[in-house]
Design a protein around this motif. Structure first.
Motif, PDB file in Angstrom:
ATOM      1  N   ALA B 111       8.475  -3.836   6.804  1.00  0.00           N
ATOM      2  CA  ALA B 111       7.064  -3.749   6.420  1.00  0.00           C
ATOM      3  C   ALA B 111       6.901  -2.931   5.157  1.00  0.00           C
ATOM      4  O   ALA B 111       6.008  -3.179   4.351  1.00  0.00           O
ATOM      5  CB  ALA B 111       6.246  -3.147   7.553  1.00  0.00           C
ATOM      6  N   ALA B 112       7.782  -1.940   5.011  1.00  0.00           N
ATOM      7  CA  ALA B 112       7.701  -1.108   3.817  1.00  0.00           C
ATOM      8  C   ALA B 112       8.283  -1.820   2.605  1.00  0.00           C
ATOM      9  O   ALA B 112       8.151  -1.355   1.481  1.00  0.00           O
ATOM     10  CB  ALA B 112       8.420   0.208   4.059  1.00  0.00           C
ATOM     11  N   SER B 114       7.870  -5.311   2.252  1.00  0.00           N
ATOM     12  CA  SER B 114       7.163  -6.558   2.024  1.00  0.00           C
ATOM     13  C   SER B 114       5.695  -6.395   2.367  1.00  0.00           C
ATOM     14  O   SER B 114       5.341  -5.658   3.280  1.00  0.00           O
ATOM     15  CB  SER B 114       7.769  -7.667   2.896  1.00  0.00           C
ATOM     16  N   GLY B 115       4.861  -7.090   1.632  1.00  0.00           N
ATOM     17  CA  GLY B 115       3.430  -6.958   1.874  1.00  0.00           C
ATOM     18  C   GLY B 115       2.835  -8.165   2.567  1.00  0.00           C
ATOM     19  O   GLY B 115       1.645  -8.254   2.748  1.00  0.00           O
ATOM     20  N   GLY B 153       3.400  -5.107   8.131  1.00  0.00           N
ATOM     21  CA  GLY B 153       3.381  -5.132   6.673  1.00  0.00           C
ATOM     22  C   GLY B 153       1.990  -5.030   6.060  1.00  0.00           C
ATOM     23  O   GLY B 153       1.845  -4.620   4.913  1.00  0.00           O
ATOM     24  N   ILE B 156       1.588  -0.885   6.377  1.00  0.00           N
ATOM     25  CA  ILE B 156       2.564  -0.045   5.701  1.00  0.00           C
ATOM     26  C   ILE B 156       2.753  -0.578   4.284  1.00  0.00           C
ATOM     27  O   ILE B 156       3.040  -1.743   4.095  1.00  0.00           O
ATOM     28  CB  ILE B 156       3.888  -0.042   6.496  1.00  0.00           C
ATOM     29  N   PRO B 157       2.558   0.293   3.288  1.00  0.00           N
ATOM     30  CA  PRO B 157       2.624  -0.194   1.907  1.00  0.00           C
ATOM     31  C   PRO B 157       4.016  -0.665   1.521  1.00  0.00           C
ATOM     32  O   PRO B 157       4.988  -0.171   2.092  1.00  0.00           O
ATOM     33  CB  PRO B 157       2.236   1.044   1.097  1.00  0.00           C
ATOM     34  N   PRO B 158       4.108  -1.578   0.571  1.00  0.00           N
ATOM     35  CA  PRO B 158       3.004  -2.253  -0.130  1.00  0.00           C
ATOM     36  C   PRO B 158       2.354  -3.313   0.749  1.00  0.00           C
ATOM     37  O   PRO B 158       3.021  -3.898   1.587  1.00  0.00           O
ATOM     38  CB  PRO B 158       3.708  -2.924  -1.305  1.00  0.00           C
ATOM     39  N   SER B 159       1.053  -3.496   0.555  1.00  0.00           N
ATOM     40  CA  SER B 159       0.328  -4.450   1.370  1.00  0.00           C
ATOM     41  C   SER B 159      -0.644  -5.228   0.498  1.00  0.00           C
ATOM     42  O   SER B 159      -1.491  -4.644  -0.169  1.00  0.00           O
ATOM     43  CB  SER B 159      -0.449  -3.702   2.458  1.00  0.00           C
TER      44      SER B 159
HETATM   45 NA    NA Z   1       4.013  -3.662   3.631  1.00  0.00          NA
END
Ligand code: NA
Ligand code: NA
Lengths: 366, 440, 171
Positions: B111-112, B114-115, B153, B156-159
């Motif tokens: 998640a950190a 991929s957005g 995702g 959690i950034p990027p989003s």
């Molecule tokens: Na993300």
């Protein structure tokens, strides 16, 4: 007239405009015309809010006969696609930067903006007095659009991680820009990445600097949180034209009285984008400086003289490559500059180049 | 018809067609066109679908989807993913539900990096689902974990969702990113706690390794296993993440670096050959096309929904509310959730942000807090039957033995956890607001 | 008669499949280009202005061409809660009906409108909107053809369902 689009006038919200229900009983019960308009901004941002107000004025002035629903960027087509979409009749009106239509005709570039070209004020003069309007319309004729109004945006700021003083210092550094032509020639690593990537890239240092909009706009999306320095003068998009256009078929269906009202309404507030974005940027700069969040730098002018010559070469290459309307636009701009700058130079404002204190005539309290 | 009646008719017909089993992508596209042609009032609307297509085929943000999927496909075929989960199975020993917990942790890391939601769900579906099923995990727990954690995702950034929200609501995207971290970790923690407790109470949901099996390995062997099997894949994911955090790559480029890393891992496993690359490419194409046709037609349907006055209907409801602020907030969140059931999240943001933010601010809620709560709701709508994107994405790659009804059922406990997270985030808003106030 | 038809249907199948397989290799070029770009920018400090855009154009061609192949494989997901309980004949009848109304509306309009659009794009030699400005019409041609292939594959499925409902034969 479109069949759907709502007869319950509601106000104060997003995707729909609204007629105000407080007016007298002369309002038409059902609008004769319901138009959809897409604008380049999101709700809350200046282009959206201003066009919404204009749509409300038109609704009142036509006694409810024409209702224009204002929709934010991307509702029906992405910015890149929106001009063609309006010409195709997906929706009737659009407010956007014509540079996005450059895939149709390259002439939209010199019509809309330019590296190291004239400032917003001079561009206004060209558009209204020296042939700019007709050339814009000529370009829009290719995609079935009528030009209704022009807004010219003023100076933007470069958001940077270092206090660059010259293009020389930027050599080998990574800059996000929409127009890499001049930068590449000067060794700056120009990257044309879209907003989705810019923010992360800026905050992680994948790029060292980014141009996006004026200072106030950049603050709105938080670019001022990830950049330490704001740098002027703007040499990448010295001005940026926004146009309000309308699908010709839709326009031709309007009776002349409504046409008149629509034209007047959209043209009446043209200056406001410029005044507002620039004034708000001034206030934003003061606040950011005070809080110590950002520092602001002006790069010395002299270096741009040579760069302007380079830019002229690039423009000549454009003319050779694209010819046609592109050549016509550049010729018109050069002709205008030849007429305009000698006059502007001798008749210029007395305070040009003085310090803020000299202009005030007194020392302001800190 | 009033906009409300129009929208109701659209919604009902949509659900009927969907339940008759017409493929989702064609349901969205076909009905979008039919409703557009009949209700829009202007034949130009048909060109809208050309524009939606052009918009999507040139979207840099979505270009990361095939790249991530390819990374997953290579990892799957390299045997690295299998090794990773097998080793975790051994190393976690008697801990029940360990593979599901591992899945949540990896999803949090992904998640950190991929957005975009579709990417994580399919990647984890390829990597984690086979192992969990092999070790007799309850399919509903296994798939539910992947679908729920695969949505992290957005928080959690990027989003992408937070970027669009920030641009729309004029809130610093950096602050939104900072705010999303706390909420994302709360959710991730809740998922882990749930898996742990569930497997404690119902050992069959996530069986641990048999004692005699576990006894075969000495702790030294376990360390070797960890180094050999876990480090490469985990290292790869951390590398993808690190390349973004340290400014080496943009999120889309990071996905490509991940794919290169996966190929290197395959080489380490002596599995890098043309046959494998070919199969991974074919699998990537099939999964990507399946997902992207849904995203494409969902954007078409959304534009028609917006043009038919969907926004007006919703603002009419919200502006008529007059009650306790928490009740109003609940109604708003419920509307976000319902909208997310039908239209894509971009459409939810386009309608929701301008209508809801003024109301919510007037009630005294914090803008950043609300933005993150909004994102949690969008995440929940990905899981909410019948129109649950997460289910459709996983459906495309899950084995046929798992029925769609099972996938739907798998969503419910995790949606309940999301509701619990909303309560926690409302009781302790500082989980969201503390970090943004500190770092900038 | 059915033999000839079966041959045509098979030809459509292999057209969809081979196109999908061919274009699936674009992913390798995308990975390569992005990696080289990161190296150029981060290590050599000389990024290109075109790499990300080539990747985006390839990505567009990549997924859009896969649609027909996925349809051939039955991979476009559906809500099968009710559908999976139908008899094979009932399934075919429902598909016959809904494909006629919904699928062919979608694919028909896309073929019609997008072909016009692609031809227009050729006629003005349309470029993309960036400063690098590569031609846009090749990608648009690929998209138009992809919709045509998707329509063909849908037609093949429809004919198969029809024959199954009438004769009970699977071809
Ligand atoms: Na993300
Ligand atoms: Na849903």
């Amino acid at each position: 007239a479109t069949g759907c689009g709502g007869n319950q006038a509601t106000s104060g919200q997003g995707s729909a405009t609204s007629g105000s229900s407080s007016s007298s009983g002369t309002m038409a019960k059902q609008p004769e015309f319901v138009w959809r308009m897409q604008v380049i901004h999101n709700t809350g941002q200046s282009d959206f809010e201003q066009n919404k107000q204009t749509a409300e004025k038109i609704y009142k002035a036509t006694n409810g006969r024409l209702k224009i629903e204002v929709h934010p960027n991307g509702t029906f087509a992405s910015s890149m696609e929106a001009f063609q979409a309006a010409g195709d009749g997906v929706f009737e009106m659009l407010s956007s930067w014509p540079i996005y239509a450059k895939g149709i005709d390259y002439a939209f570039v010199p019509l809309g903006t330019g590296n190291l070209t004239m400032d917003a004020h001079d561009k206004w003069v060209w558009v209204y007095e020296a042939g700019g309007w007709d050339l814009l319309q000529k370009a829009f004729d290719k995609i079935n659009l009528k030009l209704l109004a022009v807004e010219i945006w003023g100076t933007e700021v470069l958001m940077a991680n270092q206090p660059f003083k010259s293009i020389e210092e930027m050599k080998g550094k990574k800059m996000r820009t929409s127009d890499p032509r001049l930068l590449e020639k000067n060794g700056v690593a120009a990257i044309t990445m879209p907003l989705e990537e810019v923010f992360t890239a800026m905050s992680t240092g994948a790029v060292d600097m980014a141009e996006f909009g004026n200072l106030d706009w950049n603050k709105g999306i938080g670019l001022t949180d990830v950049a330490k320095y704001g740098i002027w003068p703007d040499f990448w998009n010295v001005h940026f034209i926004t146009t309000v256009v309308v699908n010709k078929n839709a326009w031709n269906k309007l009776p002349p009285d409504i046409q008149q009202i629509v034209e007047m309404a959209f043209q009446s507030d043209e200056l406001k984008h410029w005044t507002r974005s620039q004034y708000r940027s001034a206030i934003t700069m003061k606040e950011l400086e005070k809080s110590g969040k950002m520092q602001f730098v002006r790069m010395p002018e002299e270096q741009f003289i040579k760069l302007r010559e380079q830019m002229y070469e690039i423009e000549q290459e454009d003319i050779k490559k694209y010819g046609g309307l592109t050549a016509e636009v550049y010729q018109s701009l050069y002709k205008f500059m030849e007429d305009w700058y000698p006059y502007k130079d001798i008749a210029r404002w007395w305070g040009w180049g003085l310090t803020p204190e000299q202009q005030l005539g007194y020392q302001p309290k800190k | 018809m009033t906009p409300l009646e129009t929208i109701l008719v659209v919604g009902i017909i949509f659900l009927i067609v969907l339940f008759m089993g017409h493929p989702l992508a064609f349901t969205l596209g076909g009905l979008g066109i039919i409703f557009g042609a009949t209700l829009w009032g202007n034949p130009g609307v048909l060109n809208l679908f050309v524009r939606s297509t052009n918009n999507l085929i040139t979207s840099i943000a979505y270009a990361s989807i095939p790249l991530f999927i390819f990374m997953g496909a290579v990892l799957e075929r390299s045997g690295a993913a299998d090794d990773l989960f097998e080793s975790m199975y051994v190393i976690l020993g008697r801990l029940r539900g360990g593979l599901a917990i591992t899945t949540v942790v990896i999803c949090t890391l992904l998640a950190a990096a991929s957005g975009i939601i579709g990417a994580s769900i399919t990647v984890m579906g390829m990597l984690a689902l086979p192992s969990m099923l092999k070790h007799r995990y309850n399919p509903e727990l296994a798939t539910g974990t992947i679908m729920a954690a695969g949505c992290l995702g957005t928080l959690i950034p990027p989003s992408i969702i937070l970027i669009i929200y920030g641009a729309q609501a004029q809130i610093s995207i950096g602050k939104l990113f900072a705010g999303g971290i706390g909420a994302g970790l709360v959710l991730s923690g809740l998922y882990i706690a749930y898996i742990f407790v569930l497997c404690l109470l119902k050992p069959k949901s996530g069986p641990a390794i048999a004692p005699e099996e576990a006894g075969k390995y000495t702790s030294q062997q376990k360390i070797v296993l960890a180094i050999k099997s876990i480090l490469p894949t985990l290292g790869l994911i951390l590398m993808v993440l690190g390349s973004i955090l340290f400014g080496v790559a943009t999120p889309t480029e990071a996905a490509a670096l991940g794919a290169v890393g996966a190929l290197l891992i395959a080489a380490l496993h002596h599995r890098l050959n043309w046959q494998m690359v070919k199969e991974a490419s074919f699998a990537t194409m099939k999964t990507t096309a399946m997902i992207m046709y849904i995203i494409l037609t969902a954007s078409m349907f959304t534009s028609v929904f917006l043009g038919l006055g969907g926004g007006q209907v919703i603002s009419g409801i919200v502006n008529g509310l007059n009650m306790n602020r928490w009740l109003i907030l609940s109604v708003i969140l419920f509307i976000v959730y319902i909208m997310g059931m039908f239209i894509d999240s971009y459409g939810v943001l386009l309608i929701g942000v301008p209508i809801f933010t003024p109301v919510v601010y007037a009630l005294g809620f914090d803008p950043i807090w609300f933005a993150i709560i909004f994102a949690v709701m969008i995440q929940m709508s990905y899981l909410s039957p019948p129109f649950a994107y997460a289910v459709f994405y996983l459906r495309g790659i899950a084995p046929k033995e798992i029925s769609t009804a099972q996938l739907y059922r798998a969503c419910f406990p995790f949606m309940a956890l999301q509701v619990i997270s909303l309560i926690i985030l409302s009781l302790f808003p500082a989980i969201i607001t503390w970090l943004p106030s500190k770092i900038m | 008669m059915t033999g000839k038809l079966a041959k045509v249907l098979k030809a459509i199948d292999s057209l969809s499949e081979n196109t999908g397989k061919l274009f699936s290799f674009l992913i390798l070029i995308m990975v390569g280009l992005e990696t080289i770009e990161v190296i150029r920018r981060y290590i050599l400090h000389s990024p290109t202005t075109w790499a990300w855009e080539v990747v985006v154009l390839l990505y567009g061609a990549h997924f859009i061409t896969g649609g027909a192949w996925v349809l051939k494989e039955g991979g476009h997901v559906r809500t099968d809660i009710l559908f999976s309980r139908f008899s094979p004949k009932m399934k075919a009848i429902v598909d016959l009906l809904l494909f006629a109304i919904i699928f062919f509306t979608f694919v028909g309009v896309m073929i019609w409108k997008y072909s016009i659009h692609a031809i227009y794009s050729w006629s003005i030699k349309e470029t993309t909107y960036t400063m690098w400005a590569p031609p846009f019409y090749p990608l648009k041609t690929v998209v138009a053809i992809s919709f045509i292939f998707l329509g063909l594959q849908g037609l093949a499925k429809w004919i198969r369902d029809l024959i199954f409902v009438i004769k009970g034969e699977e071809i």
